[in-house]
Design a protein around this motif. Structure first.
Motif: not given
Length: 63
Positions: A42-60
């Motif tokens: 959970l920690k790993t996957d959520l961290s990676e997904f949050a980094q992706l969301l932070h990087g794109i700054q647009t809605k998925i």
């Protein structure tokens, strides 16, 4: 299974992403918890997904 309280994982990451993506992040977190992934996963996957969301700054649209 044991009705133990689940500590919210990813709240720090959630604060760092665009508010537009908050719902997507929460849905992803709930899905992982329902699938009973280990706390480390959970920690790993959520961290990676949050980094992706932070990087794109647009809605998925969907996860």
């Amino acid at each position: 299974m044991f009705d133990l309280p689940v500590k919210p994982i990813g709240d720090k990451a959630l604060q760092q992403i665009n508010p537009v993506n908050a719902g997507t992040f929460k849905k992803f977190r709930e899905t992982l918890i329902l699938k009973a992934y280990s706390p480390v996963t959970l920690k790993t996957d959520l961290s990676e997904f949050a980094q992706l969301l932070h990087g794109i700054q647009t809605k998925i649209i969907s996860v």
